[in-house]
Enzyme design. Structure first.
Site, PDB file in Angstrom:
ATOM      1  N   CYS A   1      -5.451   0.912   7.169  1.00 19.14           N
ATOM      2  CA  CYS A   1      -6.366   2.149   7.631  1.00 19.14           C
ATOM      3  C   CYS A   1      -7.318   2.775   6.625  1.00 19.14           C
ATOM      4  CB  CYS A   1      -5.055   2.987   7.956  1.00 19.14           C
ATOM      5  SG  CYS A   1      -4.593   3.637   6.373  1.00 19.14           S
TER       6      CYS A   1
ATOM      7  N   LYS B   1      -6.898   5.395   5.077  1.00 20.40           N
ATOM      8  CA  LYS B   1      -6.186   5.838   3.746  1.00 20.40           C
ATOM      9  C   LYS B   1      -6.211   5.012   2.707  1.00 20.40           C
ATOM     10  CE  LYS B   1      -2.866   7.493   6.213  1.00 20.40           C
ATOM     11  NZ  LYS B   1      -3.502   7.518   7.729  1.00 20.40           N
TER      12      LYS B   1
ATOM     13  N   CYS C   1       2.887  -1.274   4.231  1.00 20.52           N
ATOM     14  CA  CYS C   1       1.929  -1.960   4.856  1.00 20.52           C
ATOM     15  C   CYS C   1       1.443  -2.981   3.738  1.00 20.52           C
ATOM     16  CB  CYS C   1       0.416  -1.264   5.205  1.00 20.52           C
ATOM     17  SG  CYS C   1       0.558  -0.471   6.693  1.00 20.52           S
TER      18      CYS C   1
ATOM     19  N   CYS D   1       0.799  -1.182  -0.084  1.00 18.42           N
ATOM     20  CA  CYS D   1       0.058  -0.146   0.109  1.00 18.42           C
ATOM     21  C   CYS D   1       1.021   1.170  -0.176  1.00 18.42           C
ATOM     22  CB  CYS D   1      -0.914  -0.020   1.366  1.00 18.42           C
ATOM     23  SG  CYS D   1      -1.874   1.634   1.284  1.00 18.42           S
TER      24      CYS D   1
END
Length: 1017
Positions: free
Chosen positions: A89, A91, A61, A53
């Protein structure tokens, strides 16, 4: 604020029923992984693509992008990614909204209106855009030189960050504006100066016994181990210490909260140091053997020294008051640093006699300029394999399957010298003068004593007893049997945002070192080392076979006269000086700019930077969006989103993960991948990327294949040293770079293996390097080149000498900085870490009457990454406006209530944000949000003037070494925004027509930003 009306579930439902599959684009590039898989599936079958990510620019991540019929429909956490523990998360989940946003840039555009106005964008072809760029750059270079063209880049999406860096070579310019100057850069700058590049990174993933979270809220966002990992680390730690001016999310769970005044971090770090020294909690062997603490300071002689290597490979001269053989003997070596040996008489009785009686030496002649003993002590006995003897590390709380790593036992001195840390000694210089000398440690001890807890309490606002308690908890080993400290210090962005940025980071680096937490389990280890080095992939960071500018080009770097250490560092020009040069032409004209993801709102005074952007003759911007900054551009180029591209990736910090960013879907319309754009520019400028005939400008497939070819089952080249009685010999082992057998022949093979295996552990990939702790002892700390650790497959470059020690001029962790001493001879106070009050802070008696409150800023926001995601409906719905945190008692004094718009003002500017009453900030402190703009505003600049916090700062308040902006800890005044004191009689900011910004969660304009799947062809 209105009601939340648009859920993630609503969006997924919309995604399932809207639009057709995105069409393929660019047959020359690797196809999206999901597309290849679709040959065997049909209907509503889905594919989960493992990838990295980049919803923020920090944490690597591991996630899975779920793709259905060529369209990404959601992002979810990868439970197999040990570094992020399945975290995904807000985002990250919102990345789908970014990739399919209706406002994405799809085509190259050129402006048709004057700068400062709405640009009037007109679509053009790629060929017209690129040829216009070449013509304008070449014209400006011919008139003013390459230095008249500047490059700009944002934060670490590596494909743009390092693509931009190669442009400096291509255009022969020393001038690059980097977000790095205020984001991780000061930490990397300082650690390169006193230990090793980016030793600021902490191996939190191995779950230290004492977790020190200093100046950040990584439980929310960012940094190498964040979100779920941070929460797990803090929860499992025996002791959790939070150092922050505001009560962060995890702060309320901490055992110690060091609630300091903004900007006083350096004083607190030195107070901790004082406690550690006075209570003798330091690691004595490490301090004596691996730092320059025992080196002797002679203040009664002219500094002298030797040439040594800059970060770019050029040379500079060390000039130091540290005592050397050349100071006491004609013809003596300037590399041999003297120490006083407490054991000299005992050793003499045993038949071991020093050349200079009670004094012995360490030879820092790391390049063998004078003799072969560089890197070793007088008469030393050393063996690389003995240096590796030890045991498997034994951290208690690793995740199942996580590799512990190899922990060498601390290696004592052989022969058993005992370098003195304390005392004063007499010695005769070569001119016959007898002088008194003291160890560096004595000076360091005295500096720390200036900030003992009682003194630091007056500066920081933390009671002395609490300072002492936290420092003692950090320094007292919970399990002494481990042989190392409780853990490092995860010092984060906040400590860099002051005029004391470099000194702050040096103080932390030293504190970590003396407590025995350098390159130990849970300690500060630096950037992950793996053969692919995804942070420095070949195709975006360097060009094999290409030419580099002559050294005199670097000497023209803007800001080098004001900040001499930038000439040593060389990785950015000073952004403040650059914007000034655009406006004034001093020291020379800067007329053009190339920008990949850079943001003028991140540093310097925003108003000054905007003036400069509007003054450029030619400006090119590569981006996903129309932004405030590219409203001043002449040409904008559309680029790919992270789910639309391939890139090797390793942890930028100490998490030790290796994987990839994998192309999941095709980019929309004519959007391209940054490295391809840069390569096209190189071809059009006839700047050869490689020296391979017929492949001077390789395509992206070749570049990706090239990026993983050093990943091999062979053991890469390494060197072992055997030293007997001070006489060293060495032996090469392993397979030379050019002869390795790649584990995967192509990028596609690598990606296939990644999908099957998941993230690899760097400790398993490179057991002698990343898999081993105490690399300063084994030689692996010097296994790669001195900054980036880059390996050059073709030439075998990037291989270090594998000598024990560090890449500093003294080959030791430098408590006394010879780099600082040499570049700032008129500032002896800077040779050791020190503390400086923030300018324009509460100690400025004249200003505090008008500006009574101290402002801090820069906190992590769960749904945003700095200036990003303001146009993503999930994110904006949850957090529609910028918030200023005010203590309720303070708010009551000003007649401010929760949800009121508030004016915040300094003599440099004023902004509006919404009051958020919070007891987690002190009564004399407010906490502002940063880099706000309003995509819904169509005026030039998209309303950055309304709330952008850096309008409030002094453009010329900077760190004297790195040039870093003083972004926090300055005085402001506040007052309630009312119809009477607000434009359009509206406390809510409005565009030029009087239309308010989106400021409630139920604003219907948010629905206009819902994903669209049309128009991507």
């Amino acid at each position: 604020m209105g009601n939340l009306t648009m859920s993630r579930r609503t969006f997924v439902k919309t995604a399932a029923i809207t639009g057709a599959a995105a069409a393929a684009f660019g047959a020359s590039t690797h196809t999206a992984l999901a597309e290849e898989t679709y040959s065997s599936v049909s209907g509503n079958d889905t594919v989960a693509v493992k990838t990295c990510c980049r919803g923020c620019g920090k944490m690597e991540c591991g996630v899975k992008v779920i793709v259905q019929n060529g369209r990404a429909i959601r992002v979810e956490g990868d439970e197999g990614a040990f570094q992020s523990m399945g975290n995904c998360c807000t985002k990250s989940q919102s990345s789908i909204q970014a990739a399919y946003h209706p406002d994405r840039l799809h085509y190259p555009m050129k402006r048709t209106n004057p700068k400062g106005e709405e640009p009037g964008w007109q679509r053009i072809s790629w060929d017209e855009a690129m040829q216009s760029i070449v013509d304008n750059f070449m014209d400006i270079k011919a008139k003013h030189g390459g230095e008249a063209i500047a490059c700009q880049v944002g934060t670490s999406r590596i494909w743009c960050m390092h693509s931009e860096s190669i442009l400096k070579n291509m255009l022969e310019t020393p001038n690059n504006v980097e977000a790095w100057q205020i984001c991780k850069g000061p930490r990397h700058f300082a650690t390169t100066m006193v230990s090793q590049f980016a030793m600021s990174w902490m191996e939190t993933i191995t779950r230290p016994k004492v977790y020190v979270q200093w100046g950040g809220a990584s439980e929310l966002s960012n940094y190498d181990d964040s979100c779920r990992t941070t929460v797990d680390v803090a929860s499992r730690a025996d002791v959790h210490i939070s150092v922050d001016p505001r009560m962060a999310n995890m702060g309320k769970e901490a055992d110690y909260w060091q609630h300091l005044r903004p900007g006083t971090d350096g004083a607190l770090a030195l107070a901790w140091t004082n406690v550690i020294i006075e209570k003798k909690l330091y690691d004595e062997l490490y301090v004596k053997k691996w730092t320059n603490a025992p080196f002797l300071v002679c203040e009664d002689m002219e500094p002298s020294g030797f040439p040594t290597v800059r970060t770019d490979g050029s040379y500079w001269d060390v000039k130091t008051a540290l005592l050397k053989e050349s100071d006491i003997k004609e013809g003596g070596s300037p590399y041999k640093f003297l120490v006083y040996d407490n054991n000299w008489e005992k050793l003499k009785a045993e038949g071991v006699e020093h050349e200079y009686g009670a004094f012995t030496w360490f030879n820092a002649d790391q390049e063998g300029v004078i003799d072969e003993t560089g890197g070793f002590w007088e008469g030393e006995n050393y063996d690389s394999e003995k240096a590796r003897q030890g045991r498997e590390a034994a951290q208690d709380n690793l995740l199942p399957g996580q590799t512990q790593g190899w922990l060498p036992d601390p290696m004592p001195f052989d022969p058993a010298i005992d370098p003195a840390l304390e005392g004063e000694f007499e010695i005769t210089l070569k001119d016959g003068k007898t002088v008194k000398v003291k160890p560096v440690w004595e000076h360091y001890k005295a500096r720390a004593a200036e900030y003992k807890p009682e003194v630091a309490a007056e500066i920081t606002g933390i009671p002395a007893s609490e300072i002492e308690a936290a420092a003692t908890a950090y320094g007292t080993r919970i399990d002494p049997s481990t042989g190392y400290g409780n853990g490092g210090i995860q010092y984060m962005l906040a400590v860099e945002h002051f005029c004391s940025a470099i000194q702050n980071c040096s103080a932390f680096d030293n504190l970590v070192g003396i407590t025995g937490n350098m390159d130990t389990p849970g300690g500060n280890r630096g950037p992950t080392i793996v053969p692919i080095d995804g942070d420095l992939q070949g195709f975006s960071a360097w060009a094999p076979g290409a030419t580099t500018p002559p050294e005199e080009v670097n000497r023209k770097q803007i800001g080098i006269d004001k900040f001499p250490l930038l000439g040593w560092w060389q990785y950015w020009c000073d952004s403040h000086s650059l914007w000034d040069a655009v406006i004034t032409g001093d020291p020379y004209p800067v007329r053009a700019l190339w920008n990949e993801s850079g943001n003028f709102m991140s540093q310097t005074n925003t108003t000054r930077a905007w003036e400069a952007l509007c003054s450029l003759d030619f400006y090119v911007d590569l981006n996903l969006w129309h932004t405030p900054q590219n409203d001043t551009a002449d040409i904008i180029l559309p680029v790919a989103h992270w789910i639309e591209l391939n890139s090797p990736r390793a942890s930028q910090g100490s998490a030790g993960a290796m994987g990839a960013t994998v192309k999941c879907v095709q980019p929309p319309a004519e959007a391209k991948y940054d490295p391809e754009i840069v390569m096209d520019l190189a071809r059009r400028m006839n700047w050869k990327w490689t020296d391979e005939p017929g492949n001077e400008w390789p395509d992206i497939n070749w570049q990706l294949d090239d990026s993983i070819k050093l990943l091999t089952d062979d053991e890469l080249t390494y060197t072992t040293w055997h030293v007997e009685n001070g006489k060293p010999t060495f032996e090469r082992h392993g397979v030379p770079m050019a002869e390795v057998t790649p584990k995967y022949k192509t990028w596609d093979e690598y990606v296939k293996a990644f999908q099957e295996h998941g993230w690899w552990q760097a400790k398993d990939i490179e057991p002698r390097n990343w898999g081993t702790y105490r690399r300063y002892q084994t030689g692996a700390m010097r296994a790669r080149d001195r900054v980036w650790g880059r390996l050059d497959y073709t030439a075998g470059k990037g291989i270090g000498d594998w000598k024990p020690g560090w890449f500093t001029p003294t080959m030791k962790q430098e408590i006394w900085s010879t780099v600082m001493e040499s570049h700032h001879p008129d500032h002896p106070e800077w040779r050791l870490p020190t503390y400086t009050e923030p300018p324009h802070g509460p100690k400025d008696g004249d200003r505090i009457k008008e500006y009574p409150l101290t402002a801090t800023t820069g906190r992590r926001i769960p749904v945003y990454f700095h200036s990003e995601h303001r146009q993503l409906p999930w994110c904006r719905e949850l957090w529609p406006v910028p918030r200023v945190e005010i203590n309720p008692k303070t708010a009551a004094e000003y007649g401010i209530e929760q949800g009121d718009w508030v004016w915040i003002e300094t003599e440099w500017g004023k902004i509006r944000e919404v009051a958020d009453l919070y007891y987690g900030v002190k009564e004399d402190v407010i906490n502002l949000e940063h880099t706000w703009w309003y995509p819904e505003v169509k005026d030039a600049g998209h309303g950055w003037q309304f709330s952008q916090v850096n309008q409030l700062i002094d453009h010329y308040a900077q760190d004297p070494h790195s040039g870093t902006s003083n972004l926090r800890a300055y005085q402001v005044k506040i007052y309630k925004a009312t119809p009477e004191n607000s434009p359009f009689n509206n406390p809510v900011p409005c565009d030029s027509t009087g239309t308010p910004i989106i400021h409630t969660s139920d604003d219907p304009r948010l629905k206009e930003w819902l994903p669209t799947y049309e128009g991507r062809e």
